[in-house]
Design a protein around this motif. Sequence first.
Motif, PDB file in Angstrom:
ATOM      1  N   ASP A 175       0.858  -1.192   0.000  1.00 15.41           N
ATOM      2  CA  ASP A 175       0.000   0.000   0.000  1.00 15.41           C
ATOM      3  C   ASP A 175       0.889   1.235   0.000  1.00 15.41           C
ATOM      4  N   ARG A 176       0.994   1.898  -1.153  1.00 17.08           N
ATOM      5  CA  ARG A 176       1.920   3.016  -1.310  1.00 17.08           C
ATOM      6  C   ARG A 176       1.249   4.380  -1.126  1.00 17.08           C
ATOM      7  N   ARG A 177      -0.012   4.401  -0.732  1.00 17.30           N
ATOM      8  CA  ARG A 177      -0.682   5.673  -0.473  1.00 17.30           C
ATOM      9  C   ARG A 177      -0.102   6.337   0.780  1.00 17.30           C
ATOM     10  N   GLU A 178      -0.278   7.635   0.874  1.00 18.01           N
ATOM     11  CA  GLU A 178       0.180   8.374   2.042  1.00 18.01           C
ATOM     12  C   GLU A 178      -1.011   8.864   2.846  1.00 18.01           C
ATOM     13  N   LEU A 179      -0.827   8.910   4.155  1.00 21.87           N
ATOM     14  CA  LEU A 179      -1.840   9.446   5.057  1.00 21.87           C
ATOM     15  C   LEU A 179      -1.237  10.642   5.779  1.00 21.87           C
ATOM     16  N   CYS A 180      -1.892  11.785   5.679  1.00 24.40           N
ATOM     17  CA  CYS A 180      -1.374  13.029   6.252  1.00 24.40           C
ATOM     18  C   CYS A 180      -2.341  13.570   7.289  1.00 24.40           C
ATOM     19  N   ALA A 181      -1.792  14.239   8.302  1.00 25.78           N
ATOM     20  CA  ALA A 181      -2.602  14.897   9.334  1.00 25.78           C
ATOM     21  C   ALA A 181      -2.004  16.264   9.607  1.00 25.78           C
ATOM     22  N   LEU A 182      -2.807  17.300   9.422  1.00 24.61           N
ATOM     23  CA  LEU A 182      -2.350  18.677   9.606  1.00 24.61           C
ATOM     24  C   LEU A 182      -3.304  19.407  10.550  1.00 24.61           C
ATOM     25  N   ALA A 183      -2.769  20.010  11.614  1.00 28.47           N
ATOM     26  CA  ALA A 183      -3.580  20.741  12.585  1.00 28.47           C
ATOM     27  C   ALA A 183      -3.399  22.233  12.393  1.00 28.47           C
ATOM     28  N   THR A 184      -4.512  22.953  12.256  1.00 28.13           N
ATOM     29  CA  THR A 184      -4.481  24.406  12.099  1.00 28.13           C
ATOM     30  C   THR A 184      -5.599  25.018  12.958  1.00 28.13           C
ATOM     31  N   MET A 185      -5.482  26.302  13.245  1.00 34.26           N
ATOM     32  CA  MET A 185      -6.511  26.994  14.013  1.00 34.26           C
ATOM     33  C   MET A 185      -7.681  27.354  13.108  1.00 34.26           C
ATOM     34  N   HIS A 186      -8.895  27.187  13.632  1.00 34.37           N
ATOM     35  CA  HIS A 186     -10.109  27.587  12.914  1.00 34.37           C
ATOM     36  C   HIS A 186     -11.056  28.184  13.944  1.00 34.37           C
ATOM     37  N   GLU A 187     -11.142  29.516  13.932  1.00 36.06           N
ATOM     38  CA  GLU A 187     -11.902  30.248  14.944  1.00 36.06           C
ATOM     39  C   GLU A 187     -11.353  29.891  16.338  1.00 36.06           C
ATOM     40  N   ASP A 188     -12.186  29.335  17.226  1.00 32.69           N
ATOM     41  CA  ASP A 188     -11.710  29.016  18.572  1.00 32.69           C
ATOM     42  C   ASP A 188     -11.400  27.525  18.726  1.00 32.69           C
ATOM     43  N   GLN A 189     -11.329  26.808  17.609  1.00 37.88           N
ATOM     44  CA  GLN A 189     -11.048  25.384  17.625  1.00 37.88           C
ATOM     45  C   GLN A 189      -9.824  25.079  16.781  1.00 37.88           C
ATOM     46  N   VAL A 190      -9.289  23.889  17.019  1.00 31.06           N
ATOM     47  CA  VAL A 190      -8.240  23.360  16.150  1.00 31.06           C
ATOM     48  C   VAL A 190      -8.894  22.423  15.157  1.00 31.06           C
ATOM     49  N   LEU A 191      -8.524  22.562  13.897  1.00 29.09           N
ATOM     50  CA  LEU A 191      -9.081  21.708  12.848  1.00 29.09           C
ATOM     51  C   LEU A 191      -7.996  20.757  12.355  1.00 29.09           C
ATOM     52  N   ILE A 192      -8.240  19.468  12.509  1.00 30.58           N
ATOM     53  CA  ILE A 192      -7.329  18.445  11.992  1.00 30.58           C
ATOM     54  C   ILE A 192      -7.837  18.008  10.627  1.00 30.58           C
ATOM     55  N   ARG A 193      -6.980  18.149   9.645  1.00 34.96           N
ATOM     56  CA  ARG A 193      -7.329  17.695   8.296  1.00 34.96           C
ATOM     57  C   ARG A 193      -6.565  16.413   8.005  1.00 34.96           C
ATOM     58  N   LEU A 194      -7.296  15.339   7.814  1.00 35.16           N
ATOM     59  CA  LEU A 194      -6.711  14.054   7.446  1.00 35.16           C
ATOM     60  C   LEU A 194      -6.833  13.876   5.944  1.00 35.16           C
ATOM     61  N   GLN A 195      -5.735  13.493   5.304  1.00 29.59           N
ATOM     62  CA  GLN A 195      -5.730  13.328   3.859  1.00 29.59           C
ATOM     63  C   GLN A 195      -5.134  11.982   3.467  1.00 29.59           C
ATOM     64  N   SER A 196      -5.841  11.292   2.583  1.00 24.43           N
ATOM     65  CA  SER A 196      -5.298  10.096   1.951  1.00 24.43           C
ATOM     66  C   SER A 196      -4.866  10.506   0.543  1.00 24.43           C
ATOM     67  N   VAL A 197      -3.584  10.276   0.218  1.00 27.07           N
ATOM     68  CA  VAL A 197      -3.004  10.729  -1.038  1.00 27.07           C
ATOM     69  C   VAL A 197      -2.751   9.532  -1.944  1.00 27.07           C
ATOM     70  N   ARG A 198      -3.082   9.680  -3.224  1.00 34.89           N
ATOM     71  CA  ARG A 198      -2.928   8.609  -4.200  1.00 34.89           C
ATOM     72  C   ARG A 198      -1.530   8.014  -4.162  1.00 34.89           C
ATOM     73  N   GLY A 199      -1.461   6.687  -4.285  1.00 36.56           N
ATOM     74  CA  GLY A 199      -0.181   5.988  -4.362  1.00 36.56           C
ATOM     75  C   GLY A 199       0.292   5.874  -5.799  1.00 36.56           C
ATOM     76  N   GLU A 200       1.511   6.240  -6.053  1.00 32.82           N
ATOM     77  CA  GLU A 200       2.073   6.197  -7.399  1.00 32.82           C
ATOM     78  C   GLU A 200       2.333   4.749  -7.828  1.00 32.82           C
TER      79      GLU A 200
END
Length: 202
Positions: A175-200
């Motif tokens: 399984d060569r796909r990538e899984l990413c997690a990025l935390a950023t501020m959104h108003e008074d909360q933290v927003l975690i964005r989870l991304q599954s990226v296509r595997g080459e």
Amino acid sequence: MVQLIVFVGVLPFWWLVARPGRDRWAGLGVLGGWAAGSAVLAAAYPRVSWELAFAALPVSVLIVARLRDPERPRSWPFRVLVVLTVVLGLVSVPLLLSEQNPAEPPAGVVLPLPEGLVATEGYGGGDCGTDVCSTFVAVGGRPGQTPDDLLAETRRHLSGRGFAEECRRTGLLLDRRELCALATMHEDQVLIRLQSVRGEGF
């Protein structure tokens, strides 16, 4: 699931080539143990789930080859099983080597959060395209916790979950796909964005 399907599929072949009596049941236990053990291991360590699924049939065939009765006249079921294994292997190899489409990342890879933090799964919905699929988790802090402290704690939590560099490979080899997690501020909360990226593909 794959292990169960393989076990059920191999069972009739084993019944035809096994020694009658106690050996037949012992071999059934070995096959069942391999299927159950690999399924539990795949659930506990998702990074090797593809490898275990791919190995389910070949290992089962090796078990049958080792434990079958060589003196039984009906050897054709074993030959059929070997041929099916080879054919399925040849068919699956191109699929494994081709590009792998992203899948919706499960929020469970970052949950549960540290005690006191509140998570809202599916915040704002998700989106899935050709190259990337995303899932959002909103994180609320403790009473009186500052946004900066909440963001820092969330990023430490993600680092402890294997996202120290934001992205990691989903699987071990196949399984060569990538899984990413990025935390950023959104108003008074933290927003975690989870991304599954296509595997080459290769």
